[in-house]
Structure formats: structure tokens, C-alpha cells
Write a protein that holds these residues in place. Structure first.
Motif, PDB file in Angstrom:
ATOM      1  N   GLU A 126     -38.799   6.847  11.977  1.00 11.78           N
ATOM      2  CA  GLU A 126     -40.212   6.822  12.592  1.00 11.78           C
ATOM      3  C   GLU A 126     -40.151   6.060  13.940  1.00 11.78           C
ATOM      4  OE1 GLU A 126     -44.509   5.186  10.861  1.00 11.78           O
ATOM      5  OE2 GLU A 126     -42.817   3.938  10.402  1.00 11.78           O
ATOM      6  N   HIS A 131     -48.589  11.178   6.348  1.00 13.28           N
ATOM      7  CA  HIS A 131     -49.582  10.559   5.436  1.00 13.28           C
ATOM      8  C   HIS A 131     -49.342   9.107   5.208  1.00 13.28           C
ATOM      9  CE1 HIS A 131     -49.266  15.087   4.370  1.00 13.28           C
ATOM     10  NE2 HIS A 131     -48.287  14.807   4.151  1.00 13.28           N
ATOM     11  N   THR A 132     -48.530   8.647   6.034  1.00 12.08           N
ATOM     12  CA  THR A 132     -48.177   7.047   5.936  1.00 12.08           C
ATOM     13  C   THR A 132     -48.326   6.333   7.178  1.00 12.08           C
ATOM     14  OG1 THR A 132     -45.858   7.456   6.233  1.00 12.08           O
ATOM     15  CG2 THR A 132     -46.824   7.472   3.797  1.00 12.08           C
ATOM     16  N   SER A 133     -48.059   6.991   8.372  1.00 12.32           N
ATOM     17  CA  SER A 133     -47.734   6.182   9.569  1.00 12.32           C
ATOM     18  C   SER A 133     -49.058   5.990  10.531  1.00 12.32           C
ATOM     19  CB  SER A 133     -46.883   7.065  10.241  1.00 12.32           C
ATOM     20  OG  SER A 133     -46.496   6.270  11.534  1.00 12.32           O
ATOM     21  N   PHE A 137     -51.898  13.269  -2.567  1.00 15.41           N
ATOM     22  CA  PHE A 137     -51.485  12.507  -1.329  1.00 15.41           C
ATOM     23  C   PHE A 137     -51.285  13.070  -0.014  1.00 15.41           C
ATOM     24  CE2 PHE A 137     -47.538  13.350  -3.010  1.00 15.41           C
ATOM     25  CZ  PHE A 137     -46.521  13.524  -1.747  1.00 15.41           C
ATOM     26  N   TYR A 140     -52.925  11.009   8.817  1.00 13.91           N
ATOM     27  CA  TYR A 140     -53.239   9.885   9.717  1.00 13.91           C
ATOM     28  C   TYR A 140     -53.095  10.483  11.166  1.00 13.91           C
ATOM     29  CZ  TYR A 140     -53.306   6.231   6.513  1.00 13.91           C
ATOM     30  OH  TYR A 140     -53.659   5.409   5.472  1.00 13.91           O
TER      31      TYR A 140
END
Length: 146
Positions: free
Chosen positions: A53, A79-81, A109, A114
Motif C-alpha cells: 500500500e 475495499h479497505t484503504s 464486501f 473507498y
């Protein structure tokens, strides 16, 4: 005039990874066809893939000085950052989000991105062709035709 093509985690495995989901085209093939398509519109294309990342964040930050826009397949980081979302907002460059598969037809999910709130738009489900569509969308935007 340069476009930055960023690919996130596991995309280095394209061509061998879950071909039924991601197709058989390798990342090198995607990068080459996207580069040729960008050049046909008068743009250079720089590409980078990372499973880390922070490397992607640094590339987004550096793009502020070296690119006119970004095409981003953030992979699972989509989906997470929050960090990628914030970096995109901070550099104020146009970004087109790309996914090989239709993330909205997959596991719940994967429906949350994001990246989408800070991107020009999202192209999903068209396989490697999505990268060419992203070039077209970004070039059109940069040309003031959008």
C-alpha cells in the motif's frame, strides 16, 4: 503528457490467477496494450504494480508532479484503504478506477469502494478492455470534453 497506471495487490499474478474471474491476459500484456492506446491519443503511460500500500501511496503523491491523471486498479485495497482515498483527494488529479471483474456482482464486501467517491468514475466487469475504456475516459476528461 503522462498518465500513471497503478495496479495493486495480486495483479502481478494475472494470467495465472483465477482465470474464470480475471481472464487469461497477463499484467504485462495489459500494460502494453494500455500504453499503446494512450500513445494513440498522444499520451505517455507509466505503469507500476505493487503489493504494498505504501508504494502505491508514494506513487500517487509523486504523480502530482509527473502525471496529468491516474488509472487505478487498487485490487483488494479498493475495499479497505482510506489511505489511498485520502492520497487521491490530496493530489487533486483525475483518477479512473478500474476492475477486471464486476465487483458489484461478487461478494458483498467487494461492493464498497473507498476509491469511487474520489474518482471521476469506475469501470468494472469488462476485463482487460476496461483499461482501454479508462484511457478514453481520462483523455476525454483531460481534453475538457467531459
Amino acid at each position: 503528457m503522462t498518465i500513471l497506471l497503478l495496479n495493486g495487490p495480486n495483479l502481478n499474478l494475472l494470467g495465472t490467477r483465477q482465470k474464470e474471474v480475471y481472464g487469461g491476459t497477463t499484467l504485462a500484456e495489459i500494460e502494453e496494450m494500455t500504453r499503446e492506446h494512450a500513445q494513440s491519443h498522444g499520451f505517455e503511460l507509466n505503469s507500476l504494480q505493487s503489493n504494498h500500500e505504501g508504494v502505491l501511496l508514494d506513487a500517487i503523491h509523486d504523480a502530482k508532479q509527473s502525471a496529468r491523471g491516474i488509472i487505478l486498479n487498487a485490487g483488494a485495497f479498493t475495499h479497505t484503504s482510506v489511505a489511498l482515498m485520502d492520497a487521491i483527494s490530496s493530489v487533486e488529479l483525475p483518477v479512473v478506477e478500474v476492475h477486471l471483474s464486476n465487483i458489484h456482482a461478487r461478494e458483498p464486501f467487494r461492493h464498497k469502494s473507498y476509491i469511487a467517491p474520489v474518482a471521476l468514475g469506475q469501470i468494472a466487469g469488462f476485463g482487460s478492455q476496461g483499461y482501454l475504456l479508462a484511457v478514453d475516459a481520462l483523455v476525454q476528461h483531460l481534453s475538457g470534453m467531459s
